[in-house]
Design an enzyme around this catalytic site. Structure first.
Site, PDB file in Angstrom:
ATOM      1  N   HIS A 109     -52.909  33.206 -29.817  1.00  0.00           N
ATOM      2  CA  HIS A 109     -54.195  32.571 -30.089  1.00  0.00           C
ATOM      3  C   HIS A 109     -55.241  33.633 -29.763  1.00  0.00           C
ATOM      4  CE1 HIS A 109     -57.233  29.719 -30.701  1.00  0.00           C
ATOM      5  NE2 HIS A 109     -57.060  28.906 -29.676  1.00  0.00           N
ATOM      6  N   ARG A 163     -61.451  21.240 -31.118  1.00  0.00           N
ATOM      7  CA  ARG A 163     -62.471  22.151 -30.594  1.00  0.00           C
ATOM      8  C   ARG A 163     -62.364  23.546 -31.205  1.00  0.00           C
ATOM      9  NH1 ARG A 163     -63.280  21.378 -25.228  1.00  0.00           N
ATOM     10  NH2 ARG A 163     -62.253  19.374 -25.354  1.00  0.00           N
ATOM     11  N   THR A 164     -61.157  24.007 -31.458  1.00  0.00           N
ATOM     12  CA  THR A 164     -61.014  25.329 -32.078  1.00  0.00           C
ATOM     13  C   THR A 164     -61.565  25.304 -33.500  1.00  0.00           C
ATOM     14  OG1 THR A 164     -59.043  25.766 -30.755  1.00  0.00           O
ATOM     15  CG2 THR A 164     -59.363  27.148 -32.677  1.00  0.00           C
ATOM     16  N   LYS A 169     -45.802  16.607 -48.609  1.00  0.00           N
ATOM     17  CA  LYS A 169     -44.878  16.385 -49.715  1.00  0.00           C
ATOM     18  C   LYS A 169     -43.849  17.505 -49.819  1.00  0.00           C
ATOM     19  CE  LYS A 169     -48.711  14.311 -52.245  1.00  0.00           C
ATOM     20  NZ  LYS A 169     -49.810  14.850 -53.052  1.00  0.00           N
ATOM     21  N   ARG A 214     -54.195  27.294 -38.235  1.00  0.00           N
ATOM     22  CA  ARG A 214     -53.503  26.830 -37.026  1.00  0.00           C
ATOM     23  C   ARG A 214     -52.258  26.100 -37.490  1.00  0.00           C
ATOM     24  NH1 ARG A 214     -55.159  25.995 -31.454  1.00  0.00           N
ATOM     25  NH2 ARG A 214     -53.720  24.564 -30.476  1.00  0.00           N
TER      26      ARG A 214
END
Ligand SMILES: [Zn+2]
Lengths: 308, 151
Positions: A135, A57-58, A86, A107
């Site tokens: 946030h 949703r963000t 990797k 994020r």
């Protein structure tokens, strides 16, 4: 205020003027958007959304905001599909991605990742959540939602409910609300009280703070009730958890004595802390809150890109 | 100064005004506990006007760098450092707490990006008395015994 090139990493770096400025620009953009349908401030600009852990949703909210501004979006939605798997360093990923884009939204599961990304990148970086730390766009959209619903944040009595001990959303929100003339009711089980240092900080800033375990008795006082989830793993045994869960569910019965204008917010996703029967009531503001994410993120993207 | 009279060393560093009981931590942090770390003269629980009681550590034949001094600052903010050459104090400085602390302290948060990537640690001093630091990256605060524990 010229925000071109500014990073948005932590709400800690925002003054009250900064917050007010973002909210004002967001309101302006929301107005323009509803008149014109779409805008073209960011035409030709590319946003890179780097989601090292999924948060659909963000990510969608940021992508929608960029599209609404007329820009375009590239990115990934989990680290599994990238060279990070990797063993590439975050710094290398950032230095690579900035060759393709004009702004980065990140994020990441580690606290401090957005700060590091901002230090490495020449282009602006917006934090969409770094582990359990910050946030900031969530906090700003929460404030925006309150401001749009009531016209002003000053003078409101606001209840924060749920896991106040570990909940990063409520910590940041409480700290930001301390800029305003508000009264706060911190409603939580004993085990999940707001950390003492935050409560002290709020009081030092002149906020009238009440701590309580009693939701039902507090509801009649409130203009806003901000609900957060209480997680099972915070409790030593199942029985205790179920007891707490039951007494903190927001439903029509518990809302009997609420003020008419009470607005209920929730950062979503919810599980069962707000009963679906509340959705249709005048109290429900949480879907409006989701909508608010778009103009607020449009404002931040546009300001830091320097295109507004 | 009568307090510095205790066994003058020919060459080296005298760390004075260490809070009483902290001498062992000081020499641990400075890596002076190793057999090849040089001769140490230690005075503990010395009466002091400033601190009541204090410890003094004398390190023969070694001059402490500023970076090392910073490490001591975190557990002994009151310490003063004297550089001795040819039986004379040639340099004397009081160590203060800087506004920021770089690359000395490890962040105690295992999930902090500074512990996961190639990054020099960085802390902002939130309060000097009592000492409280905030990690530049994860923004957690660290204070009390956690500080020397992570040097
Ligand atoms: Zn850290």
């Amino acid at each position: 205020m010229d925000w071109t090139g500014r990073d948005v990493v932590s709400i800690r770096e925002f003054s009250k003027d900064d917050i007010e400025f973002v909210l004002k620009v967001a309101e302006r953009l929301e107005g323009e958007l509803s008149k014109k349908g779409s805008l073209d401030y960011a035409r030709g600009k590319i946003l890179a959304t780097l989601f090292f852990e999924p948060s659909t949703r963000t990510r969608l909210s940021f992508e929608s905001a960029m599209h609404r501004l007329g820009g375009s979006v590239i990115g990934f939605s989990s680290a599994a599909s990238t060279s990070v798997k990797k063993g590439e360093s975050l710094a290398d990923t950032i230095k690579t991605v900035e060759q393709y884009s004009d702004i980065i939204v990140i994020r990441h599961p580690s606290e401090g990742a957005a700060r590091l990304a901002a230090e490495v990148a020449e282009i602006p970086v917006i934090n969409a959540g770094d582990g359990s730390n910050q946030h900031p766009t969530q906090t700003l959209l929460d404030l925006y939602t309150i401001k749009r619903a009531f016209g002003s944040i000053d003078g409101l009595t606001i209840g924060l409910l749920g896991d106040l001990k570990y909940g990063r959303t409520v910590h940041s929100l409480a700290e930001a609300l301390a800029f305003y003339d508000v009264e706060l009711h911190l409603i939580s089980p004993e085990l999940l009280r707001m950390p003492k240092h935050i409560v002290e900080e709020l009081r030092e800033k002149g906020v009238k703070v009440h701590e309580t375990t009693d939701l039902e008795g507090t509801i009649p006082e409130l203009n806003v009730l901000y609900v957060t989830r209480i997680q099972r793993e915070r409790f030593p045994d199942e029985e205790e958890y179920l007891k707490v869960k039951g007494s903190y569910q927001v439903n029509q019965t518990i809302l009997k004595n609420a003020k008419d204008g009470l607005k209920i917010m929730h950062p979503l996703p919810r599980v069962d802390e707000i009963h679906p029967e509340v959705d249709k009531s005048e109290h429900a503001l949480y879907f409006r809150q989701v909508f608010s994410g778009v103009p607020v993120r449009m404002a931040l993207l546009g300001l830091t890109l320097g295109v507004l | 100064m009568p307090e510095l009279k205790i066994e003058v060393i020919p060459e080296g560093t005298v760390i004075d005004h260490i809070p009483a009981g902290k001498w062992l931590k000081v020499i641990e942090i400075l890596g002076l506990t190793k057999p090849n770390g040089g001769t140490l003269l230690i005075a503990s629980n010395v009466p002091s006007k400033k601190l009541g009681r204090k410890d003094i550590v004398k390190v023969e034949g070694r001059y402490l760098s500023e970076e090392e001094v910073n490490k001591i600052t975190l557990i002994a903010p009151s310490a003063t450092v004297n550089i001795v050459k040819d039986y004379k104090i040639t340099e004397k400085f009081r160590v203060g707490i800087p506004e920021e602390i770089f690359d000395i302290l490890r962040c105690p948060n295992p999930n902090c990006i500074s512990n996961r990537e190639y990054v020099k640690s960085r802390f902002h001093v939130v309060s000097k008395e009592p000492l409280k630091l905030r990690c530049h990256y994860c923004e957690r605060t660290i204070e009390g015994d956690e500080i020397p524990g992570n040097l």
